[in-house]
Design a protein around this motif. Sequence first.
Motif, PDB file in Angstrom:
ATOM      1  N   LEU A 169       0.813  -1.215   0.000  1.00  0.00           N
ATOM      2  CA  LEU A 169       0.000   0.000   0.000  1.00  0.00           C
ATOM      3  C   LEU A 169       0.846   1.265   0.000  1.00  0.00           C
ATOM      4  O   LEU A 169       0.293   2.366  -0.095  1.00  0.00           O
ATOM      5  CB  LEU A 169      -0.943   0.004   1.209  1.00  0.00           C
ATOM      6  N   GLY A 170       2.161   1.128   0.121  1.00  0.00           N
ATOM      7  CA  GLY A 170       3.036   2.292   0.065  1.00  0.00           C
ATOM      8  C   GLY A 170       4.094   2.265   1.145  1.00  0.00           C
ATOM      9  O   GLY A 170       4.170   1.342   1.957  1.00  0.00           O
ATOM     10  N   ARG A 171       4.936   3.295   1.124  1.00  0.00           N
ATOM     11  CA  ARG A 171       5.974   3.449   2.149  1.00  0.00           C
ATOM     12  C   ARG A 171       5.336   3.852   3.469  1.00  0.00           C
ATOM     13  O   ARG A 171       4.355   4.583   3.479  1.00  0.00           O
ATOM     14  CB  ARG A 171       6.961   4.535   1.751  1.00  0.00           C
ATOM     15  N   LEU A 172       5.918   3.397   4.571  1.00  0.00           N
ATOM     16  CA  LEU A 172       5.461   3.825   5.883  1.00  0.00           C
ATOM     17  C   LEU A 172       5.713   5.319   5.994  1.00  0.00           C
ATOM     18  O   LEU A 172       6.831   5.787   5.780  1.00  0.00           O
ATOM     19  CB  LEU A 172       6.204   3.059   6.985  1.00  0.00           C
ATOM     20  N   LYS A 173       4.682   6.082   6.323  1.00  0.00           N
ATOM     21  CA  LYS A 173       4.793   7.541   6.371  1.00  0.00           C
ATOM     22  C   LYS A 173       5.569   8.024   7.584  1.00  0.00           C
ATOM     23  O   LYS A 173       6.230   9.064   7.527  1.00  0.00           O
ATOM     24  CB  LYS A 173       3.396   8.162   6.371  1.00  0.00           C
ATOM     25  N   GLY A 174       5.466   7.311   8.678  1.00  0.00           N
ATOM     26  CA  GLY A 174       6.159   7.679   9.905  1.00  0.00           C
ATOM     27  C   GLY A 174       6.098   6.513  10.867  1.00  0.00           C
ATOM     28  O   GLY A 174       5.232   5.644  10.751  1.00  0.00           O
ATOM     29  N   ASN A 175       6.999   6.495  11.825  1.00  0.00           N
ATOM     30  CA  ASN A 175       7.013   5.374  12.757  1.00  0.00           C
ATOM     31  C   ASN A 175       6.158   5.620  13.999  1.00  0.00           C
ATOM     32  O   ASN A 175       6.002   4.736  14.828  1.00  0.00           O
ATOM     33  CB  ASN A 175       8.447   5.018  13.152  1.00  0.00           C
ATOM     34  N   LEU A 176       5.569   6.807  14.102  1.00  0.00           N
ATOM     35  CA  LEU A 176       4.709   7.147  15.232  1.00  0.00           C
ATOM     36  C   LEU A 176       3.439   7.828  14.736  1.00  0.00           C
ATOM     37  O   LEU A 176       3.475   8.567  13.753  1.00  0.00           O
ATOM     38  CB  LEU A 176       5.422   8.106  16.197  1.00  0.00           C
ATOM     39  N   GLY A 177       2.322   7.592  15.422  1.00  0.00           N
ATOM     40  CA  GLY A 177       1.122   8.381  15.168  1.00  0.00           C
ATOM     41  C   GLY A 177      -0.002   7.656  14.477  1.00  0.00           C
ATOM     42  O   GLY A 177      -0.145   6.433  14.566  1.00  0.00           O
ATOM     43  N   ASN A 178      -0.818   8.441  13.770  1.00  0.00           N
ATOM     44  CA  ASN A 178      -2.028   7.979  13.085  1.00  0.00           C
ATOM     45  C   ASN A 178      -1.891   8.273  11.600  1.00  0.00           C
ATOM     46  O   ASN A 178      -1.593   9.405  11.222  1.00  0.00           O
ATOM     47  CB  ASN A 178      -3.253   8.717  13.642  1.00  0.00           C
ATOM     48  N   GLN A 179      -2.143   7.273  10.769  1.00  0.00           N
ATOM     49  CA  GLN A 179      -1.938   7.460   9.334  1.00  0.00           C
ATOM     50  C   GLN A 179      -2.853   6.567   8.520  1.00  0.00           C
ATOM     51  O   GLN A 179      -3.315   5.526   9.006  1.00  0.00           O
ATOM     52  CB  GLN A 179      -0.475   7.257   8.964  1.00  0.00           C
TER      53      GLN A 179
END
Length: 185
Positions: free
Chosen positions: A138-148
């Motif tokens: 589904l794509g690259r991980l946008k960030g290692n913390l939070g809500n996405q």
Amino acid sequence: MSRSSRRVVLPVLLVLAVLAGVGLFLFQPWKAFTDTTVEESLPGAAVPAASSGPTAGGPSRTGGGMPPAGPRDLAKGRFVSHEHDTGGSARTVRLADGSRVLRFEDLKTSEGPDVRVYLSTRDPGAVKAGLADGAVELGRLKGNLGNQNYPIPADIDLTRYRSAVIWCARFSVSFGAAGLAPVKG
């Protein structure tokens, strides 16, 4: 230093420098000390109030004054850790417009090189051994913390997929996976 010593030492130093550069590129060790936080809202979560009837421009958009359907959970589960401590939850959501997203909430994992998000046909525990045939990126991980949020293509049959996976493509390892148990109702 003698001339013969330089003939040996200089090529060895050059090889070590090249290996160090390749190692830094592959492992990106500085990511062990960094975090990227992403705070995305669920698309369509704030649905505008519907009109109570026809407007001057014609019939109401929602047909008969009914408010549009809001987002609806299709499946959800909690992350389990694999190669890196990973926590939070994942859920697949059908949005009001009919599109679907994979949503990570309260995600906490490590950063890494070339980390991607997948749907897998395997259970979360089995993903540690590999994604399995039919996994969908589904794509690259946008960030290692939070809500996405990660859009799910319309042609994907979600009933086939049993887990959401955070996968390091560079080293073919799972950071963690969340089971996607269907939500009744």
